[in-house]
Design a protein around this motif. Structure first.
Motif, PDB file in Angstrom:
ATOM      1  N   MET A 144       0.837  -1.180   0.000  1.00  0.00           N
ATOM      2  CA  MET A 144       0.000   0.000   0.000  1.00  0.00           C
ATOM      3  C   MET A 144       0.870   1.227   0.000  1.00  0.00           C
ATOM      4  O   MET A 144       1.994   1.185   0.447  1.00  0.00           O
ATOM      5  CB  MET A 144      -0.906  -0.069   1.232  1.00  0.00           C
ATOM      6  N   THR A 173      -0.642   7.060   2.189  1.00  0.00           N
ATOM      7  CA  THR A 173      -2.040   6.817   2.541  1.00  0.00           C
ATOM      8  C   THR A 173      -2.152   6.330   3.969  1.00  0.00           C
ATOM      9  O   THR A 173      -2.986   6.775   4.731  1.00  0.00           O
ATOM     10  CB  THR A 173      -2.655   5.770   1.594  1.00  0.00           C
ATOM     11  N   VAL A 174      -1.284   5.363   4.350  1.00  0.00           N
ATOM     12  CA  VAL A 174      -1.390   4.774   5.669  1.00  0.00           C
ATOM     13  C   VAL A 174      -0.865   5.710   6.731  1.00  0.00           C
ATOM     14  O   VAL A 174      -1.392   5.796   7.821  1.00  0.00           O
ATOM     15  CB  VAL A 174      -0.611   3.442   5.723  1.00  0.00           C
ATOM     16  N   PRO A 217      -6.510  -2.098  11.214  1.00  0.00           N
ATOM     17  CA  PRO A 217      -6.541  -1.914   9.766  1.00  0.00           C
ATOM     18  C   PRO A 217      -5.849  -3.080   9.058  1.00  0.00           C
ATOM     19  O   PRO A 217      -4.917  -3.669   9.610  1.00  0.00           O
ATOM     20  CB  PRO A 217      -5.750  -0.619   9.572  1.00  0.00           C
ATOM     21  N   PRO A 218      -6.282  -3.456   7.864  1.00  0.00           N
ATOM     22  CA  PRO A 218      -7.328  -2.826   7.053  1.00  0.00           C
ATOM     23  C   PRO A 218      -8.718  -3.424   7.267  1.00  0.00           C
ATOM     24  O   PRO A 218      -9.627  -3.166   6.499  1.00  0.00           O
ATOM     25  CB  PRO A 218      -6.838  -3.091   5.634  1.00  0.00           C
ATOM     26  N   TYR A 249       0.255  -4.239   6.154  1.00  0.00           N
ATOM     27  CA  TYR A 249      -0.215  -2.853   6.308  1.00  0.00           C
ATOM     28  C   TYR A 249       0.898  -1.964   6.858  1.00  0.00           C
ATOM     29  O   TYR A 249       1.162  -0.873   6.339  1.00  0.00           O
ATOM     30  CB  TYR A 249      -1.425  -2.860   7.235  1.00  0.00           C
ATOM     31  N   TYR A 291      -9.202  -2.406  -1.468  1.00  0.00           N
ATOM     32  CA  TYR A 291      -8.276  -2.439  -0.340  1.00  0.00           C
ATOM     33  C   TYR A 291      -6.916  -3.037  -0.714  1.00  0.00           C
ATOM     34  O   TYR A 291      -6.120  -3.355   0.169  1.00  0.00           O
ATOM     35  CB  TYR A 291      -8.881  -3.230   0.820  1.00  0.00           C
ATOM     36  N   GLN A 348      -3.843  -1.693   0.756  1.00  0.00           N
ATOM     37  CA  GLN A 348      -3.712  -1.889   2.194  1.00  0.00           C
ATOM     38  C   GLN A 348      -3.427  -3.351   2.542  1.00  0.00           C
ATOM     39  O   GLN A 348      -3.581  -3.774   3.671  1.00  0.00           O
ATOM     40  CB  GLN A 348      -4.985  -1.414   2.905  1.00  0.00           C
TER      41      GLN A 348
END
Length: 291
Positions: free
Chosen positions: A12, A16-17, A66-67, A222, A278, A281
């Motif tokens: 990912m 974003t994370v 998450p995710p 993640y 997703y 992620q």
């Protein structure tokens, strides 16, 4: 020690994370958990509070996972499992209620009817006698993550090290449960520290307070995607396993309905599209196992 089998995981975008800091919390004061159905003493275990009985799916989940379940940048609960649950509820004309919970209290909440399922990257292996499960829907594994500069590259390198994991997690039970499958490995650690959530565990790892984190493969993917230069995942697996939806013992009707609805969603392409959503992620349709 189990040999590693290939899992397909997608990286990912770090930006974003990194923008998402997740903290678990209790129920909203204006949306308390509800229970329903019969309370007659002669009712069988698992009846009365299930989704089929009440027309309401009350999903217990860890908001720091998450995710599969977490708060987004707008403060709303979201995640791969939560979106699956919402679609299942919609297709069965059930009301859906998302209940962030203290993971250590999940059994008490399920038994009381405050929630009527646990749907949050929930490993079924070793728990089959404690819950009624849907059929498994996703492949998973338990792994170990260390800092990239730690020099830890194998299980042997964990000797004398401080390892952290989430309390009552699959990783914790593998290492220190009553029938710990990896008890010999655990005996080499200086310490195995339980913590309420994996966000805390990775903060401890990043700060140098601990040497490694034992966690789900999806959690590792993640975190590594968020900070690819900071962490390394060891090649060996602690175990390989499956995710399923957990219900109160005896609630076969809800478990079967959820299984069949998930199967229909997959046949219609919904699941593959959600996996693609997703993918950045760490979710991959290649790991979906409910056919």
């Amino acid at each position: 020690m189990m040999k590693r089998r290939s899992f397909v995981l997608t990286s990912m975008a770090a930006a974003t994370v990194a923008a998402t800091t997740l903290v678990g919390c209790g129920s909203s004061p204006d949306a308390p958990a509800e229970t329903g159905g019969s309370t007659e003493p002669e009712a069988e275990v698992g009846t009365g509070t299930g989704a089929v009985d009440t027309g309401k799916l009350i999903v217990g989940f860890d908001a720091s996972y998450p995710p599969y379940g977490y708060r987004d940048d707008n403060g709303d609960y979201t995640g791969f499992d939560l979106e699956l649950a919402q679609e299942v509820a919609a297709r069965n004309d059930w009301e859906v209620q998302l209940e962030p919970i203290d993971w250590d209290a999940k059994d008490t909440l399920l038994d009381s009817g405050a929630i009527n399922c646990i749907w949050n990257g929930f490993t079924m292996e070793g728990r089959e006698e404690d819950y009624t499960f849907s059929e498994p829907y996703m492949l998973n594994a338990q792994v170990v993550v260390a800092r990239a500069d730690s020099g830890i590259a194998s299980f042997a390198d964990l000797a004398g090290k401080n390892v952290i994991t989430q309390v009552d997690s699959a990783a914790y039970n593998l290492l220190e449960g009553e029938e710990a499958a990896q008890a010999d490995l655990r005996a080499t650690f200086a310490n195995l520290e339980p913590t309420p959530d994996y966000n805390t565990a990775f903060m401890q790892l990043e700060s140098g307070a601990v040497d490694a984190v034992a966690c789900d493969l999806s959690i590792a993917a993640y975190q590594l995607a968020a900070k690819p230069d900071a962490y390394v995942q060891l090649d060996e697996y602690l175990s390989e396993e499956h995710y399923a939806v957990g219900f109160k013992l005896g609630d076969d009707a809800s478990a079967d309905t959820v299984t069949e609805t998930l199967r229909a969603m997959d046949e219609e392409g919904f699941v593959e599209e959600l996996c693609e959503k997703y993918a950045d992620q760490g979710i991959s349709y290649a790991n979906w196992c409910l056919a």
